[in-house]
Every structure is written in C-alpha cells, then in structure tokens.
Motif scaffolding. Sequence first.
Motif, PDB file in Angstrom:
ATOM      1  N   ILE A  42       5.933   7.699  12.173  1.00 25.72           N
ATOM      2  CA  ILE A  42       6.487   8.829  11.133  1.00 25.72           C
ATOM      3  C   ILE A  42       6.224   8.056   9.996  1.00 25.72           C
ATOM      4  CG2 ILE A  42       7.874  10.440  10.455  1.00 25.72           C
ATOM      5  CD1 ILE A  42       6.880  11.159  13.123  1.00 25.72           C
ATOM      6  N   GLY A  43       5.557   8.792   9.051  1.00 22.71           N
ATOM      7  CA  GLY A  43       5.465   7.949   7.584  1.00 22.71           C
ATOM      8  C   GLY A  43       6.804   8.220   6.733  1.00 22.71           C
ATOM      9  N   GLN A  44       6.988   7.044   6.206  1.00 23.58           N
ATOM     10  CA  GLN A  44       8.379   7.025   5.267  1.00 23.58           C
ATOM     11  C   GLN A  44       8.173   7.034   3.820  1.00 23.58           C
ATOM     12  OE1 GLN A  44      11.342   6.647   7.315  1.00 23.58           O
ATOM     13  NE2 GLN A  44       9.698   7.270   8.923  1.00 23.58           N
ATOM     14  N   THR A  45       6.886   7.068   3.342  1.00 25.24           N
ATOM     15  CA  THR A  45       6.702   6.889   1.903  1.00 25.24           C
ATOM     16  C   THR A  45       5.781   7.824   1.266  1.00 25.24           C
ATOM     17  OG1 THR A  45       5.219   5.093   2.400  1.00 25.24           O
ATOM     18  CG2 THR A  45       7.273   4.371   1.678  1.00 25.24           C
ATOM     19  N   ASN A  46       5.470   9.138   2.235  1.00 21.48           N
ATOM     20  CA  ASN A  46       4.709  10.112   1.747  1.00 21.48           C
ATOM     21  C   ASN A  46       3.212   9.589   1.547  1.00 21.48           C
ATOM     22  OD1 ASN A  46       3.947  12.904   1.235  1.00 21.48           O
ATOM     23  ND2 ASN A  46       4.481  12.438  -1.033  1.00 21.48           N
ATOM     24  N   ARG A  47       2.660   8.825   2.419  1.00 20.22           N
ATOM     25  CA  ARG A  47       1.327   8.067   2.494  1.00 20.22           C
ATOM     26  C   ARG A  47       1.059   7.176   1.134  1.00 20.22           C
ATOM     27  NH1 ARG A  47      -2.308  10.774   6.064  1.00 20.22           N
ATOM     28  NH2 ARG A  47      -0.824  11.576   7.639  1.00 20.22           N
ATOM     29  N   LYS A  48       2.135   6.753   0.756  1.00 20.99           N
ATOM     30  CA  LYS A  48       2.005   5.832  -0.510  1.00 20.99           C
ATOM     31  C   LYS A  48       2.507   4.343  -0.189  1.00 20.99           C
ATOM     32  CE  LYS A  48       2.873   9.476  -3.865  1.00 20.99           C
ATOM     33  NZ  LYS A  48       3.820  10.049  -4.931  1.00 20.99           N
ATOM     34  N   PRO A  49       2.049   3.421  -0.730  1.00 20.37           N
ATOM     35  CA  PRO A  49       2.234   1.900  -0.396  1.00 20.37           C
ATOM     36  C   PRO A  49       3.839   1.655  -0.421  1.00 20.37           C
ATOM     37  CG  PRO A  49       0.453   2.153  -2.232  1.00 20.37           C
ATOM     38  CD  PRO A  49       1.250   3.450  -2.059  1.00 20.37           C
ATOM     39  N   ALA A  50       4.012   0.637   0.506  1.00 19.72           N
ATOM     40  CA  ALA A  50       5.404  -0.024   0.182  1.00 19.72           C
ATOM     41  C   ALA A  50       5.530  -1.471   0.131  1.00 19.72           C
ATOM     42  CB  ALA A  50       6.046   0.453   1.633  1.00 19.72           C
ATOM     43  N   ILE A  51       6.469  -2.030  -0.443  1.00 17.72           N
ATOM     44  CA  ILE A  51       6.810  -3.410  -0.424  1.00 17.72           C
ATOM     45  C   ILE A  51       8.273  -3.661   0.415  1.00 17.72           C
ATOM     46  CG2 ILE A  51       8.039  -3.159  -2.568  1.00 17.72           C
ATOM     47  CD1 ILE A  51       6.944  -6.305  -3.164  1.00 17.72           C
ATOM     48  N   GLN A  52       8.007  -4.780   1.446  1.00 19.11           N
ATOM     49  CA  GLN A  52       9.126  -4.845   2.309  1.00 19.11           C
ATOM     50  C   GLN A  52       9.577  -6.208   2.325  1.00 19.11           C
ATOM     51  OE1 GLN A  52       6.975  -3.284   5.424  1.00 19.11           O
ATOM     52  NE2 GLN A  52       7.499  -1.217   5.142  1.00 19.11           N
ATOM     53  N   GLY A  53      10.615  -6.702   2.843  1.00 22.88           N
ATOM     54  CA  GLY A  53      10.827  -8.066   2.811  1.00 22.88           C
ATOM     55  C   GLY A  53      12.498  -8.109   3.624  1.00 22.88           C
ATOM     56  N   GLY A  54      12.589  -9.654   4.137  1.00 21.23           N
ATOM     57  CA  GLY A  54      13.741  -9.600   4.872  1.00 21.23           C
ATOM     58  C   GLY A  54      14.227 -11.069   4.680  1.00 21.23           C
ATOM     59  N   PHE A  55      15.414 -11.297   5.212  1.00 21.47           N
ATOM     60  CA  PHE A  55      15.955 -12.693   5.558  1.00 21.47           C
ATOM     61  C   PHE A  55      16.516 -12.752   6.903  1.00 21.47           C
ATOM     62  CE2 PHE A  55      16.219 -11.838   1.076  1.00 21.47           C
ATOM     63  CZ  PHE A  55      15.670 -13.072   0.225  1.00 21.47           C
ATOM     64  N   ASP A  56      16.240 -14.020   7.706  1.00 19.56           N
ATOM     65  CA  ASP A  56      16.757 -14.101   8.893  1.00 19.56           C
ATOM     66  C   ASP A  56      17.582 -15.447   9.299  1.00 19.56           C
ATOM     67  OD1 ASP A  56      15.841 -11.713  10.660  1.00 19.56           O
ATOM     68  OD2 ASP A  56      14.176 -12.140   9.487  1.00 19.56           O
ATOM     69  N   TYR A  57      18.651 -15.432   9.828  1.00 17.59           N
ATOM     70  CA  TYR A  57      19.338 -16.426  10.546  1.00 17.59           C
ATOM     71  C   TYR A  57      19.203 -16.573  12.070  1.00 17.59           C
ATOM     72  CZ  TYR A  57      22.966 -19.612  12.065  1.00 17.59           C
ATOM     73  OH  TYR A  57      23.670 -20.409  12.857  1.00 17.59           O
ATOM     74  N   ALA A  58      18.825 -17.764  12.707  1.00 19.60           N
ATOM     75  CA  ALA A  58      18.788 -18.027  13.978  1.00 19.60           C
ATOM     76  C   ALA A  58      19.826 -19.209  14.331  1.00 19.60           C
ATOM     77  CB  ALA A  58      17.457 -17.887  14.539  1.00 19.60           C
ATOM     78  N   HIS A  59      20.426 -19.121  15.583  1.00 20.46           N
ATOM     79  CA  HIS A  59      21.164 -20.346  15.762  1.00 20.46           C
ATOM     80  C   HIS A  59      20.411 -20.824  17.078  1.00 20.46           C
ATOM     81  CE1 HIS A  59      24.585 -22.765  17.684  1.00 20.46           C
ATOM     82  NE2 HIS A  59      24.843 -22.992  16.574  1.00 20.46           N
ATOM     83  N   SER A  60      20.620 -22.176  17.385  1.00 22.24           N
ATOM     84  CA  SER A  60      19.856 -22.650  18.618  1.00 22.24           C
ATOM     85  C   SER A  60      20.390 -21.909  19.882  1.00 22.24           C
ATOM     86  CB  SER A  60      19.959 -24.122  18.676  1.00 22.24           C
ATOM     87  OG  SER A  60      21.450 -24.492  18.523  1.00 22.24           O
ATOM     88  N   SER A  61      21.622 -21.668  19.746  1.00 18.63           N
ATOM     89  CA  SER A  61      22.208 -20.856  20.987  1.00 18.63           C
ATOM     90  C   SER A  61      21.627 -19.696  21.261  1.00 18.63           C
ATOM     91  CB  SER A  61      23.723 -20.509  20.913  1.00 18.63           C
ATOM     92  OG  SER A  61      24.091 -19.478  19.586  1.00 18.63           O
ATOM     93  N   GLY A  62      20.782 -19.172  20.546  1.00 21.05           N
ATOM     94  CA  GLY A  62      20.285 -17.741  20.826  1.00 21.05           C
ATOM     95  C   GLY A  62      20.844 -16.537  19.650  1.00 21.05           C
ATOM     96  N   LEU A  63      21.987 -16.930  19.235  1.00 20.91           N
ATOM     97  CA  LEU A  63      22.589 -15.750  18.159  1.00 20.91           C
ATOM     98  C   LEU A  63      21.821 -15.633  16.852  1.00 20.91           C
ATOM     99  CD1 LEU A  63      26.407 -16.916  18.492  1.00 20.91           C
ATOM    100  CD2 LEU A  63      25.326 -14.788  19.364  1.00 20.91           C
ATOM    101  N   TYR A  64      21.504 -14.504  16.323  1.00 16.47           N
ATOM    102  CA  TYR A  64      21.017 -14.219  15.142  1.00 16.47           C
ATOM    103  C   TYR A  64      21.329 -13.233  14.448  1.00 16.47           C
ATOM    104  CZ  TYR A  64      18.595 -10.444  17.562  1.00 16.47           C
ATOM    105  OH  TYR A  64      18.251  -9.209  18.360  1.00 16.47           O
ATOM    106  N   ALA A  65      21.124 -13.120  13.159  1.00 18.08           N
ATOM    107  CA  ALA A  65      21.526 -11.921  12.180  1.00 18.08           C
ATOM    108  C   ALA A  65      20.253 -11.998  11.178  1.00 18.08           C
ATOM    109  CB  ALA A  65      22.957 -12.269  11.661  1.00 18.08           C
ATOM    110  N   GLY A  66      20.193 -10.862  10.612  1.00 20.82           N
ATOM    111  CA  GLY A  66      19.198 -10.607   9.458  1.00 20.82           C
ATOM    112  C   GLY A  66      19.602  -9.378   8.591  1.00 20.82           C
ATOM    113  N   THR A  67      18.679  -9.488   7.710  1.00 15.71           N
ATOM    114  CA  THR A  67      18.517  -7.951   6.860  1.00 15.71           C
ATOM    115  C   THR A  67      17.233  -7.865   6.556  1.00 15.71           C
ATOM    116  OG1 THR A  67      19.436  -6.823   4.780  1.00 15.71           O
ATOM    117  CG2 THR A  67      19.120  -9.308   4.676  1.00 15.71           C
TER     118      THR A  67
END
Length: 248
Positions: A49-74
């Motif tokens: 489903i379109g979220q920007t009415n057929r117009k372009p989008a700029i997106q980005g995020g940050f992620d953290y991962a621990h060697s145990s398998g735990l992770y979090a991000g935005t």
Amino acid sequence: MRMTAIASALLAACAALPSLANAADAAPAPEHTFTSNVTLASEYIYRGIGQTNRKPAIQGGFDYAHSSGLYAGTWASNVSWLTDGSSTVSNSIEMDFYGGFKNTVGDFGYDVGVLQYFYPGSGYGNNPNTIEGYIAGSWTFLTLKYSHSFSDLFGWTDSKNSGYLDLTAAYELSPGLNLIGHVGRQKIHGDNSGASYTDYKLGVTKDIAGVVVGLSYINTNASQAFYTNAFGKDLGKDRVQLTITRTF
C-alpha cells in the motif's frame, strides 16, 4: 652459520604468516555492532500500500546488535497518507522503534520482537500509532514471518489483533545480484474486515560498490473502496518501485 641461522628464522617466520592471517580471519564477531542506513525511494510502499501518494520518499535508520542476538533500532520515513485530502490532520513522518532477539542454527534462523509505529502529529480520528509483535523463521533464502497487532492497526477502528503473514525469498543469482519474491496477507480484524488483502512483489537488487539498487514490481488485490485516497489515487494498484540504499 650466523647468516644461515638468520635465513632459517626468516623462512620460518614467512611460513607462519598464513597461519597468523587465518587466525585473524577467524576472529570472533564484535560484541557490539552499530550500523546506519539511508534510502531514496520512488515511493514509500508498505505491505503493498502506497504511503506517499505516489511521490518519492527519503528514509533512514540506526541499528544496534549485540553478539548474544539481542538488537534494537529506529527507522523513519516521510509519509502523506494521513494528511492527503485532510486539512485537519498535521503529520509528515513515520517513526518506528523496535527490538528483539534473533539467532541462527546452521541454515535455520529465528527472530522475535516488538515494533512500535509512531506518527507524530495531531487532528487524527482513531489513533494511527500501532504496536505489533512479530516472529519469523528462515531457512537459507526463505523467510516466513507473522506480525500481530496489540493495538488498533494504523487507525482502523476495532482492528486490534489484526495479523500479517508473509513469505519472502531472496535468492542470490550471482555475487551482489539477488532475485526477490514476496507474498503477504494482511488480515484486518473487526468491522473493516473488507479492507483485508493480499500483496505481491517481484524484484531484483544489485550491490554496486556498497550501494544497493532495487527495482520491484508490486501489486495487491486490495479493495479500491478502502484504499482510494481523497485525490482519487488507488494506493493498492500495481506499480514499479525504485530504491537506492546505502548502509554505513
């Protein structure tokens, strides 16, 4: 004899170098890993489903991962679906916050977590902010995932306990070139069950010097009665999407 001894020592040291290199190659993964990503998209399309009415989008995020398998991000993207055709609503961005645990056992993997979709703004009818829990299993290039809403789903009234089941295949055709196939079923709970639909995606991604370019064909069987916006755009209609992503 002294020169011979030195030469022998040098030869022995050279012979040991591959072993040292192999030992370095086998070094364990770091305990903490931080990554970021940015994407330019011809359109923000989510679950078909379109979220920007057929117009372009700029997106980005940050992620953290621990060697145990735990992770979090935005992650965040510009959106317009809440304000399109509505002068009373103020919103221009979607912000996602998530965390969970994932691991692999041989060719098999699993992932379980919670995701919060947040739409800062005002003037809404039913609150579009959504909380979902998810669980996924993978085998080589296949991933099966189920997401379950613990709140009303994206503003649909009485839609708590809605679910989305999707199967995705990412098959490597050659180094850096992948074929992507996807089918998903969004089930809307409650009075708006007619808004339930199936979405499909077929595309390719190519890694070009660390920049991943994706080209996909996306379609759904979503009802126009539910997914046509105030500008007359059918947000579930088939279209082609281009994305350019860089991870740091």
